[in-house]
Design a protein around this motif. Structure first.
Motif, PDB file in Angstrom:
ATOM      1  N   LEU A 131      12.108  10.676   1.392  1.00 30.17           N
ATOM      2  CA  LEU A 131      11.230   9.733   0.689  1.00 30.17           C
ATOM      3  C   LEU A 131      10.489  10.369  -0.473  1.00 30.17           C
ATOM      4  O   LEU A 131      10.147   9.709  -1.440  1.00 30.17           O
ATOM      5  N   GLU A 132      10.229  11.691  -0.330  1.00 30.21           N
ATOM      6  CA  GLU A 132       9.383  12.329  -1.343  1.00 30.21           C
ATOM      7  C   GLU A 132       9.918  12.097  -2.748  1.00 30.21           C
ATOM      8  O   GLU A 132       9.191  11.703  -3.661  1.00 30.21           O
ATOM      9  N   GLU A 133      11.229  12.331  -2.922  1.00 27.80           N
ATOM     10  CA  GLU A 133      11.790  12.175  -4.259  1.00 27.80           C
ATOM     11  C   GLU A 133      11.764  10.724  -4.704  1.00 27.80           C
ATOM     12  O   GLU A 133      11.451  10.418  -5.849  1.00 27.80           O
ATOM     13  N   ASP A 134      12.079   9.824  -3.770  1.00 29.42           N
ATOM     14  CA  ASP A 134      12.093   8.404  -4.138  1.00 29.42           C
ATOM     15  C   ASP A 134      10.725   7.946  -4.589  1.00 29.42           C
ATOM     16  O   ASP A 134      10.602   7.142  -5.520  1.00 29.42           O
ATOM     17  N   ILE A 135       9.698   8.445  -3.898  1.00 31.21           N
ATOM     18  CA  ILE A 135       8.342   7.998  -4.241  1.00 31.21           C
ATOM     19  C   ILE A 135       8.009   8.388  -5.676  1.00 31.21           C
ATOM     20  O   ILE A 135       7.412   7.617  -6.427  1.00 31.21           O
ATOM     21  N   ILE A 136       8.394   9.595  -6.050  1.00 33.88           N
ATOM     22  CA  ILE A 136       8.073  10.022  -7.412  1.00 33.88           C
ATOM     23  C   ILE A 136       8.916   9.248  -8.420  1.00 33.88           C
ATOM     24  O   ILE A 136       8.425   8.769  -9.432  1.00 33.88           O
ATOM     25  N   LEU A 137      10.208   9.100  -8.085  1.00 33.54           N
ATOM     26  CA  LEU A 137      11.122   8.461  -9.027  1.00 33.54           C
ATOM     27  C   LEU A 137      10.748   7.011  -9.294  1.00 33.54           C
ATOM     28  O   LEU A 137      10.723   6.542 -10.420  1.00 33.54           O
ATOM     29  N   LYS A 138      10.494   6.277  -8.172  1.00 31.02           N
ATOM     30  CA  LYS A 138      10.313   4.838  -8.336  1.00 31.02           C
ATOM     31  C   LYS A 138       8.855   4.451  -8.456  1.00 31.02           C
ATOM     32  O   LYS A 138       8.552   3.267  -8.477  1.00 31.02           O
ATOM     33  N   LYS A 139       7.965   5.414  -8.477  1.00 35.67           N
ATOM     34  CA  LYS A 139       6.523   5.140  -8.570  1.00 35.67           C
ATOM     35  C   LYS A 139       6.081   4.216  -7.435  1.00 35.67           C
ATOM     36  O   LYS A 139       5.509   3.156  -7.647  1.00 35.67           O
ATOM     37  N   VAL A 140       6.367   4.675  -6.244  1.00 39.67           N
ATOM     38  CA  VAL A 140       6.083   3.871  -5.060  1.00 39.67           C
ATOM     39  C   VAL A 140       4.621   4.000  -4.679  1.00 39.67           C
ATOM     40  O   VAL A 140       4.047   5.083  -4.732  1.00 39.67           O
ATOM     41  N   LYS A 141       4.037   2.865  -4.264  1.00 37.81           N
ATOM     42  CA  LYS A 141       2.629   2.918  -3.866  1.00 37.81           C
ATOM     43  C   LYS A 141       2.420   2.459  -2.432  1.00 37.81           C
ATOM     44  O   LYS A 141       1.286   2.359  -1.975  1.00 37.81           O
ATOM     45  N   LEU A 142       3.480   2.109  -1.736  1.00 35.68           N
ATOM     46  CA  LEU A 142       3.317   1.646  -0.361  1.00 35.68           C
ATOM     47  C   LEU A 142       4.623   1.896   0.367  1.00 35.68           C
ATOM     48  O   LEU A 142       5.697   1.619  -0.159  1.00 35.68           O
ATOM     49  N   VAL A 143       4.523   2.446   1.568  1.00 38.76           N
ATOM     50  CA  VAL A 143       5.708   2.651   2.395  1.00 38.76           C
ATOM     51  C   VAL A 143       5.511   1.878   3.677  1.00 38.76           C
ATOM     52  O   VAL A 143       4.484   1.996   4.344  1.00 38.76           O
ATOM     53  N   ILE A 144       6.503   1.051   4.015  1.00 40.82           N
ATOM     54  CA  ILE A 144       6.413   0.266   5.261  1.00 40.82           C
ATOM     55  C   ILE A 144       7.630   0.601   6.111  1.00 40.82           C
ATOM     56  O   ILE A 144       8.754   0.602   5.607  1.00 40.82           O
ATOM     57  N   ILE A 145       7.407   0.874   7.396  1.00 41.28           N
ATOM     58  CA  ILE A 145       8.530   1.062   8.299  1.00 41.28           C
ATOM     59  C   ILE A 145       8.428   0.013   9.390  1.00 41.28           C
ATOM     60  O   ILE A 145       7.498   0.030  10.200  1.00 41.28           O
ATOM     61  N   ASP A 146       9.366  -0.896   9.375  1.00 43.54           N
ATOM     62  CA  ASP A 146       9.336  -2.005  10.324  1.00 43.54           C
ATOM     63  C   ASP A 146      10.630  -1.999  11.116  1.00 43.54           C
ATOM     64  O   ASP A 146      11.638  -2.440  10.567  1.00 43.54           O
ATOM     65  N   SER A 147      10.717  -1.621  12.308  1.00 37.58           N
ATOM     66  CA  SER A 147       9.642  -1.039  13.091  1.00 37.58           C
ATOM     67  C   SER A 147      10.118   0.285  13.657  1.00 37.58           C
ATOM     68  O   SER A 147      11.315   0.501  13.813  1.00 37.58           O
ATOM     69  N   VAL A 148       9.160   1.125  13.957  1.00 35.91           N
ATOM     70  CA  VAL A 148       9.503   2.431  14.524  1.00 35.91           C
ATOM     71  C   VAL A 148       9.972   2.270  15.948  1.00 35.91           C
ATOM     72  O   VAL A 148      10.895   2.930  16.413  1.00 35.91           O
ATOM     73  N   ALA A 149       9.322   1.369  16.652  1.00 36.44           N
ATOM     74  CA  ALA A 149       9.575   1.247  18.087  1.00 36.44           C
ATOM     75  C   ALA A 149      11.009   0.811  18.376  1.00 36.44           C
ATOM     76  O   ALA A 149      11.611   1.258  19.350  1.00 36.44           O
ATOM     77  N   SER A 150      11.572  -0.050  17.543  1.00 35.61           N
ATOM     78  CA  SER A 150      12.867  -0.608  17.932  1.00 35.61           C
ATOM     79  C   SER A 150      13.937   0.465  17.985  1.00 35.61           C
ATOM     80  O   SER A 150      14.713   0.529  18.936  1.00 35.61           O
ATOM     81  N   VAL A 151      13.978   1.363  16.983  1.00 33.41           N
ATOM     82  CA  VAL A 151      15.017   2.401  17.055  1.00 33.41           C
ATOM     83  C   VAL A 151      14.751   3.388  18.175  1.00 33.41           C
ATOM     84  O   VAL A 151      15.656   3.825  18.868  1.00 33.41           O
ATOM     85  N   VAL A 152      13.463   3.733  18.338  1.00 36.03           N
ATOM     86  CA  VAL A 152      13.154   4.746  19.343  1.00 36.03           C
ATOM     87  C   VAL A 152      13.470   4.237  20.735  1.00 36.03           C
ATOM     88  O   VAL A 152      14.056   4.935  21.565  1.00 36.03           O
ATOM     89  N   ARG A 153      13.133   2.996  20.997  1.00 38.49           N
ATOM     90  CA  ARG A 153      13.342   2.497  22.357  1.00 38.49           C
ATOM     91  C   ARG A 153      14.812   2.239  22.630  1.00 38.49           C
ATOM     92  O   ARG A 153      15.249   2.276  23.771  1.00 38.49           O
ATOM     93  N   LYS A 154      15.560   1.990  21.566  1.00 33.42           N
ATOM     94  CA  LYS A 154      16.993   1.801  21.779  1.00 33.42           C
ATOM     95  C   LYS A 154      17.623   3.098  22.241  1.00 33.42           C
ATOM     96  O   LYS A 154      18.517   3.113  23.075  1.00 33.42           O
ATOM     97  N   GLU A 155      17.193   4.209  21.638  1.00 35.47           N
ATOM     98  CA  GLU A 155      17.920   5.449  21.869  1.00 35.47           C
ATOM     99  C   GLU A 155      17.350   6.331  22.948  1.00 35.47           C
ATOM    100  O   GLU A 155      18.047   7.152  23.504  1.00 35.47           O
ATOM    101  N   PHE A 156      16.052   6.219  23.214  1.00 30.75           N
ATOM    102  CA  PHE A 156      15.468   7.110  24.203  1.00 30.75           C
ATOM    103  C   PHE A 156      15.062   6.309  25.418  1.00 30.75           C
ATOM    104  O   PHE A 156      14.169   5.492  25.364  1.00 30.75           O
TER     105      PHE A 156
END
Lengths: 356, 417
Positions: free
Chosen positions: B195-220
């Motif tokens: 993400l670091e490079e993308d944030i600088i490149l695209k001038k990002v001001k907000l990062v949203i992850i929807d959702s963390v729980a769904s992937v984690v609970r699927k796999e663990f």
């Protein structure tokens, strides 16, 4: 002078050569002199001289210690220690019940650990202590400065501003209620800007930075000799991920604890650490216990556990060498930690405190 | 910082070569060894090794700043300290809005409005600073394929009809929201790392992850041995990278979480260290105090994750159209609750008057706090805050309809006094 060569703090290669050449005690080395040494072992004269200087320093230190002078190890009688303890400062937390169970407040020269579930108020208390350590002596404080090492990113400047403003206001109230000479002078320098400029913050992103910062701490404290409080907010966070080797983790933590104890003692500062809670899965149930394992429990001198009981926040003194185990209730108000007394429920909105 | 090579820590060339023979190339390796080991490896005397330690430490220790400098820096640029959510009461309680530079988590049962809230915040982030936005792009990492571009446009057009008066402007806004669909833990982690490079490149001001729980609970599956530790490891790693990004670029990072049922296994769990009973769960029918049903619903991903996020907002059902927003964990705000509904223009907070009536009979109002009846000074453990799901809300409306008592939201105030 009878010290064995193997115990001297010389480079290992040099020690090996000395042993091979047959030297056994430090006295022998000093008697040989640099030229003789360089010829026998095959090192340059400068190196030999350097080695001899190290040896001489060590032995001098040894004899000084043997004669009872000041050295790396101190010894004193229990009476001297008692006198020291009685004049020792405490950093008051402005929550008198908490101060009471701690025996006066957070003690200098000791490590205090605060464990608690998320959101219970550990960082709040740390920020409050960073402000309280700066209270001038005429108001009952230790007039020191604070170092705040943040590993979790939870240090909020706005909150510290609130707490500092409330503290200044409170001191003004005391000065009005019981005016004394020094109060006026102390209050001139005790302002929010001053308080903020004496809190030194370091943001450590991983355990390497934390280790590095703790190694550099003695140097920093020597430069800023008024520091009386070192807070490490989140000692657990950097050590809880990316660690496959648990033995290494235990070793690093122990080393860290040792360094902090030495720092606390040498600079007469209080060290406050915050720890997380983790779930321990037992046979039939799971309980919350402080993180970082059992052996870490030995590191801190005083251990406080903050927890919930329904909607009431409680603090339990879990481990202390001088106070007995007890629990008190507290709450976090706009200003700061505040002790729950029935009377105060009515006047909670106003800033009247139970202590004064 | 940890991976900094010793060469750049200003150690001499031969020392670096010597150390690399023992596989010690980075500052991290160096600092992990004890003094005796260092003496052996470097071949130096005790005092020399201490000096070396100081040198290496200086190379990776963080810079010092006083709290005053931090405050000055913030006051120079006040608008960039938070993202206003345009929900005025919430903004007021949070001292401005969603804080920049830290992690904010939104937890809720399904269908309560997490994704809606996230979509609404994406729109807000693209607004110019004069309107309370951050004037930047948004990175939206979607693991549930729940993002709907049409809903995005609907919210934007209805919430700010004066600003988005042309299709042009709407399309321009959609162009600055970058959507990534990741479906496994591994790919989510890889994406976070890049993400670091993308944030600088695209001038990002907000990062949203929807959702963390769904992937984690699927796999663990935490019932399997070893999975709990691995899951914590993954979460901690993700959290620390996200925190680094949030702080480095001073942007808000929003994560969403799901719910789980915490089984209270009898008196053991209710021992001192842990226990939150909220009247919301007590109202489920168990009237005898101290006795609890099989479990209650709370935020997923466990205790460690609750430590990692800085702010936690919980959305839950109140009754069918109205939902409730709780500020469960925040370093600047007390525990507070708000009612809201989901409309065409996103989330709308219910007026104060409406819930003043609801809370009237239950909250004790102190004279100078009449306008802040929604503020409750007590809180509960954010890791174990019970959450109302749809069924409970349904059950309660039927239950309340039958009995003429106060609403299900009995305040904890009365029980304490």
């Amino acid at each position: 002078m009878q010290r064995e060569v193997g115990t001297l703090p010389l480079a290992p290669a040099l020690r090996a050569r000395l042993a091979a050449a047959g030297f056994q005690t430090a006295q022998e080395l000093l008697d040989t002199g640099p030229c003789g040494l360089s010829k026998e072992i095959g090192i340059s004269r400068e190196e030999a001289l350097e080695a001899l200087q190290v040896v001489r320093q060590e032995c001098h230190g040894d004899t000084a210690r043997a004669a009872g002078g000041s050295g790396a190890t101190r010894k004193c009688t229990a009476l001297e220690l008692l006198e020291e303890e009685q004049t020792q400062g405490f950093i008051i937390t402005f929550c008198s019940a908490l101060d009471n169970i701690l025996g006066g407040g957070v003690q200098l020269t000791k490590i205090t650990e605060i464990c608690g579930a998320p959101g219970v108020g550990k960082t709040q208390l740390c920020m409050q202590l960073a402000v309280d350590v700066q209270i001038p002596e005429c108001f009952g404080g230790v007039a020191g400065e604070a170092v705040f090492i943040d590993t979790e990113g939870s240090f909020m400047v706005d909150r510290v501003v609130d707490i500092a403003a409330a503290c200044v206001q409170h001191c003004h109230l005391i000065a009005e209620a019981q005016p004394e000479e020094d109060h006026g002078k102390a209050l001139e320098t005790f302002s929010v800007e001053n308080i903020l400029s004496h809190i030194y913050c370091f943001r450590c992103r991983d355990y390497t930075e934390l280790l590095a910062q703790v190694y550099l701490l003695p140097e920093f404290l020597a430069e800023h000799s008024k520091v009386r409080l070192v807070v490490i907010d989140g000692i657990a966070f950097p050590f809880r991920h990316d660690f496959e080797d648990l033995a290494l983790r235990t070793r690093l933590l122990n080393g860290l604890a040792q360094q902090l104890i030495i720092t606390a003692n040498e600079h007469r500062a209080a060290v406050v650490l915050t720890n997380q809670m983790t779930t321990r899965i037992g046979q039939s149930q799971s309980t919350l216990v402080p993180a970082l394992g059992e052996s870490w429990g030995h590191a801190a001198t005083v251990r406080l556990i903050f927890h919930w009981d329904n909607t009431q926040r409680l603090a339990t003194l879990y481990k202390s060498p001088s106070q007995k185990e007890s629990t008190i209730a507290y709450e976090i108000t706009v200003q700061f930690h505040h002790c729950w007394l029935h009377v105060l429920m009515e006047t909670r909105c106003h800033s009247i405190f139970c202590r004064f | 910082m940890a991976a900094k090579k010793l060469r750049r820590a200003q150690l001499s060339q031969e020392m670096c070569e010597r150390l690399s023979r023992y596989q010690i190339t980075t500052c991290q390796d160096f600092l992990c060894l004890s003094l005796l080991e260092l003496m052996k490896v470097t071949g130096q005397s005790y005092h020399e090794v201490q000096k070396l330690l100081c040198k290496v430490s200086r190379a990776c220790a963080p810079k010092m700043q006083t709290a005053y400098e931090m405050k000055l820096r913030k006051s120079v640029n006040p608008s960039s300290a938070f993202l206003s959510t345009t929900l005025h009461s919430l903004d007021r309680v949070l001292h401005g809005g969603v804080p920049c530079g830290s992690l904010t988590e939104i937890t809720s049962p399904p269908g309560c409005g997490k994704t809606q809230f996230c979509i609404m915040l994406s729109v807000l982030a693209t607004l110019p600073v004069s309107m309370g936005g951050l004037d930047g792009a948004v990175i939206y990492i979607d693991t549930e394929s729940a993002f709907s571009a049409e809903r995005l446009i609907e919210i934007a057009a209805n919430r700010f009809p004066a600003y988005y008066d042309s299709d042009e402007k709407l399309l321009c806004m959609t162009r600055s929201i970058h959507l990534y669909r990741e479906l496994t833990c591994c790919s989510v982690l890889k994406r976070i790392m890049s993400l670091e490079e993308d944030i600088i490149l695209k001038k990002v001001k907000l990062v949203i992850i929807d959702s963390v729980a769904s992937v984690v609970r699927k796999e663990f599956d935490t019932k399997l041995q070893g999975n709990l530790a691995e899951r914590s490891n993954f979460l901690n790693r993700g959290a620390s990278v996200l925190k680094y990004l949030a702080e480095e670029f001073t942007i808000p990072v929003i994560l969403t979480n799901q719910i789980t049922t915490a089984l209270s296994s009898g008196p053991g769990l209710r021992a001192d260290l842990v226990s939150p009973a909220d009247d919301l769960s007590l109202s489920e029918g168990s009237s005898v105090s101290g006795k609890r049903d099989s479990g209650y619903v709370t935020a997923a991903l466990g205790n460690t994750w609750s430590h990692s996020v800085n702010t936690r907002l919980i959305l839950q059902y109140h009754d069918l159209p109205t939902r409730q927003l709780l500020v469960a964990k925040s370093p600047v705000a007390p525990f507070s609750t708000f009612f809201y509904t989901i409309e065409k223009s996103g989330l709308i907070l219910q007026g104060l008057l409406t819930f003043f009536k609801l809370w009237y009979s239950t909250v004790r109002i102190s004279p100078d706090r009449k306008d802040q009846t929604n503020l409750v000074w007590e809180g509960t453990n954010p890791a174990l805050q019970p959450i109302r799901v749809r069924n409970t809300a349904l059950k309660d409306t039927l239950h309340d309809a039958a009995l003429p008592s106060t609403t299900g939201e009995t305040s904890r105030n009365t029980s304490n006094l």
